[in-house]
Design a protein around this motif. Structure first.
Motif, mmCIF file in Angstrom:
data_model
loop_
_atom_site.group_PDB
_atom_site.id
_atom_site.type_symbol
_atom_site.label_atom_id
_atom_site.label_comp_id
_atom_site.label_asym_id
_atom_site.label_seq_id
_atom_site.Cartn_x
_atom_site.Cartn_y
_atom_site.Cartn_z
ATOM 1 N N GLU A 36 -12.650 -1.478 36.844
ATOM 2 C CA GLU A 36 -13.070 -0.382 35.971
ATOM 3 C C GLU A 36 -13.191 0.937 36.731
ATOM 4 O OE1 GLU A 36 -16.689 -1.970 34.261
ATOM 5 O OE2 GLU A 36 -15.633 -2.499 32.409
ATOM 6 N N ALA A 37 -13.794 0.904 37.915
ATOM 7 C CA ALA A 37 -14.028 2.130 38.688
ATOM 8 C C ALA A 37 -12.726 2.786 39.135
ATOM 9 C CB ALA A 37 -14.897 1.824 39.902
ATOM 10 N N ASN A 38 -11.676 1.993 39.289
ATOM 11 C CA ASN A 38 -10.419 2.521 39.821
ATOM 12 C C ASN A 38 -9.279 2.519 38.809
ATOM 13 O OD1 ASN A 38 -11.036 2.958 42.829
ATOM 14 N ND2 ASN A 38 -11.900 0.947 42.399
ATOM 15 N N ASN A 39 -9.580 2.255 37.542
ATOM 16 C CA ASN A 39 -8.551 2.209 36.484
ATOM 17 C C ASN A 39 -7.352 1.363 36.897
ATOM 18 O OD1 ASN A 39 -9.863 3.730 34.531
ATOM 19 N ND2 ASN A 39 -9.161 5.653 35.434
ATOM 20 N N ILE A 40 -7.623 0.189 37.389
ATOM 21 C CA ILE A 40 -6.572 -0.696 37.883
ATOM 22 C C ILE A 40 -5.894 -1.391 36.705
ATOM 23 C CG2 ILE A 40 -6.179 -2.832 39.192
ATOM 24 C CD1 ILE A 40 -8.409 -1.800 41.113
ATOM 25 N N ASN A 41 -4.566 -1.426 36.728
ATOM 26 C CA ASN A 41 -3.841 -2.108 35.645
ATOM 27 C C ASN A 41 -3.053 -3.324 36.135
ATOM 28 O OD1 ASN A 41 -1.667 -0.962 36.932
ATOM 29 N ND2 ASN A 41 -1.213 0.493 35.301
ATOM 30 N N LEU A 42 -3.125 -3.607 37.438
ATOM 31 C CA LEU A 42 -2.467 -4.791 37.983
ATOM 32 C C LEU A 42 -3.276 -5.331 39.150
ATOM 33 C CD1 LEU A 42 -0.003 -6.737 38.101
ATOM 34 C CD2 LEU A 42 1.009 -5.135 39.733
ATOM 35 N N VAL A 43 -3.588 -6.620 39.090
ATOM 36 C CA VAL A 43 -4.293 -7.300 40.163
ATOM 37 C C VAL A 43 -3.366 -8.383 40.694
ATOM 38 C CG1 VAL A 43 -6.262 -8.780 40.761
ATOM 39 C CG2 VAL A 43 -6.565 -6.885 39.147
ATOM 40 N N GLY A 84 -5.640 -4.601 29.173
ATOM 41 C CA GLY A 84 -5.006 -3.544 29.928
ATOM 42 C C GLY A 84 -4.660 -3.856 31.363
ATOM 43 N N CYS A 85 -5.143 -4.935 31.891
ATOM 44 C CA CYS A 85 -4.935 -5.225 33.303
ATOM 45 C C CYS A 85 -4.248 -6.573 33.444
ATOM 46 C CB CYS A 85 -6.277 -5.220 34.031
ATOM 47 S SG CYS A 85 -6.122 -5.418 35.808
ATOM 48 N N ARG A 86 -3.083 -6.566 33.999
ATOM 49 C CA ARG A 86 -2.330 -7.804 34.239
ATOM 50 C C ARG A 86 -2.738 -8.406 35.578
ATOM 51 N NH1 ARG A 86 -0.191 -9.204 29.497
ATOM 52 N NH2 ARG A 86 0.970 -7.514 28.592
ATOM 53 N N TYR A 129 6.135 -15.651 53.481
ATOM 54 C CA TYR A 129 5.285 -14.639 52.851
ATOM 55 C C TYR A 129 5.465 -13.254 53.476
ATOM 56 C CZ TYR A 129 2.938 -18.559 50.597
ATOM 57 O OH TYR A 129 2.672 -19.672 49.850
ATOM 58 N N MET A 130 6.035 -13.188 54.660
ATOM 59 C CA MET A 130 6.327 -11.899 55.265
ATOM 60 C C MET A 130 7.601 -11.297 54.685
ATOM 61 S SD MET A 130 3.813 -11.341 57.335
ATOM 62 C CE MET A 130 4.405 -9.879 58.122
ATOM 63 N N VAL A 131 8.380 -12.111 53.968
ATOM 64 C CA VAL A 131 9.660 -11.663 53.430
ATOM 65 C C VAL A 131 9.779 -11.932 51.927
ATOM 66 C CG1 VAL A 131 12.180 -11.887 53.649
ATOM 67 C CG2 VAL A 131 10.730 -12.221 55.649
ATOM 68 N N ILE A 132 9.303 -13.086 51.485
ATOM 69 C CA ILE A 132 9.485 -13.539 50.105
ATOM 70 C C ILE A 132 8.140 -13.893 49.499
ATOM 71 C CG2 ILE A 132 10.550 -15.293 48.630
ATOM 72 C CD1 ILE A 132 12.449 -15.802 51.104
ATOM 73 N N ASN A 133 7.893 -13.364 48.305
ATOM 74 C CA ASN A 133 6.675 -13.706 47.584
ATOM 75 C C ASN A 133 7.023 -13.961 46.128
ATOM 76 O OD1 ASN A 133 4.208 -13.255 49.455
ATOM 77 N ND2 ASN A 133 5.594 -11.561 49.875
ATOM 78 N N SER A 134 6.739 -15.159 45.657
ATOM 79 C CA SER A 134 6.941 -15.492 44.254
ATOM 80 C C SER A 134 5.581 -15.531 43.579
ATOM 81 C CB SER A 134 7.688 -16.817 44.118
ATOM 82 O OG SER A 134 7.121 -17.813 44.941
ATOM 83 N N LEU A 135 5.529 -14.893 42.405
ATOM 84 C CA LEU A 135 4.274 -14.775 41.684
ATOM 85 C C LEU A 135 4.471 -15.138 40.214
ATOM 86 C CD1 LEU A 135 4.690 -11.852 43.520
ATOM 87 C CD2 LEU A 135 2.233 -12.111 43.331
ATOM 88 N N ARG A 136 3.367 -15.486 39.575
ATOM 89 C CA ARG A 136 3.425 -15.729 38.139
ATOM 90 C C ARG A 136 2.272 -14.997 37.483
ATOM 91 N NH1 ARG A 136 -0.397 -19.384 37.008
ATOM 92 N NH2 ARG A 136 -1.067 -20.750 38.672
ATOM 93 N N LEU A 137 2.469 -14.657 36.222
ATOM 94 C CA LEU A 137 1.420 -13.999 35.464
ATOM 95 C C LEU A 137 0.331 -14.992 35.131
ATOM 96 C CD1 LEU A 137 3.586 -11.856 33.053
ATOM 97 C CD2 LEU A 137 1.884 -10.962 34.668
ATOM 98 N N LEU A 138 -0.915 -14.549 35.251
ATOM 99 C CA LEU A 138 -2.047 -15.389 34.902
ATOM 100 C C LEU A 138 -2.257 -15.347 33.395
ATOM 101 C CD1 LEU A 138 -4.358 -17.135 36.042
ATOM 102 C CD2 LEU A 138 -5.719 -15.056 36.156
#
Length: 185
Positions: A59-66, A109-111, A176-185
């Motif tokens: 909230e304090a930083n108006n973050i839209n992606l974590v 608002g925050c993914r 992890y220094m080169v490739i990062n795979s992520l999924r939406l929560l």
């Protein structure tokens, strides 16, 4: 505050240096120093307390992606896993209004992206894991350029107090220094 080895003050400075190298100003860095959230790879943090801190920062930083860890915490680190648990906390089990606000904020608002933990073989294949990463399901795949990978290494080197022998191996061979795979929560 990173005080597991009584190096909290040193680690705070190292974090700020690392973030600066990555283009994050000191004003964008928040260090939490709370007795119920100790830096300890074996301690699970209180989900509700942690969720309250996360909400306040969003909230304090108006973050839209974590971007956070998944249930494996990449290395099984209990503090990392606790961050994931705090972000997954369900509305049905919430008892205080700040947690409902966190879930509402995350829904509206925050993914949230969670970093995929992989087995130790894949973890140390470095760039050779790119084919596997491309074939397996994920929502987002980051493959860093050579320049970006070197920037990540420079940022890691800022954390001198944590650069034990195995972290040097990590910097050389970890996917992890080169490739990062992520999924939406």
């Amino acid at each position: 505050s990173g005080n597991y080895y009584n190096q909290g003050e040193i680690r705070k400075k190292e974090l700020e240096q690392s973030c600066f190298l990555l283009g994050i100003p000191a004003s964008g860095v928040t260090v939490i120093d709370h007795r119920d959230l100790p830096d300890n790879p074996a301690v699970e943090w209180d989900t509700q307390l942690l969720a309250a801190f996360v909400l306040k920062h969003i909230e304090a930083n108006n973050i839209n992606l974590v971007v956070t860890f998944d249930a494996g915490g990449v290395s099984g680190h209990a503090n990392h896993i606790s961050l994931y648990a705090a972000l997954r906390y369900r509305v049905g089990t919430l008892q205080e209004c700040c947690f409902e606000r966190l879930i509402l904020l995350l829904c509206l608002g925050c993914r949230v992206l969670v970093l995929e933990s992989v087995n130790v073989v894949r973890k140390y294949l470095s760039v050779l894991d790119v084919l596997m990463s491309c074939l397996l399901p994920r929502d987002v795949l980051f493959v860093l350029t050579e320049e970006e990978t070197e920037q990540a290494r420079r940022a890691m080197r800022c954390h001198r107090s944590q650069l034990l022998w195995f972290r040097h191996i990590y910097m050389l061979f970890s996917r992890y220094m080169v490739i990062n795979s992520l999924r939406l929560l």
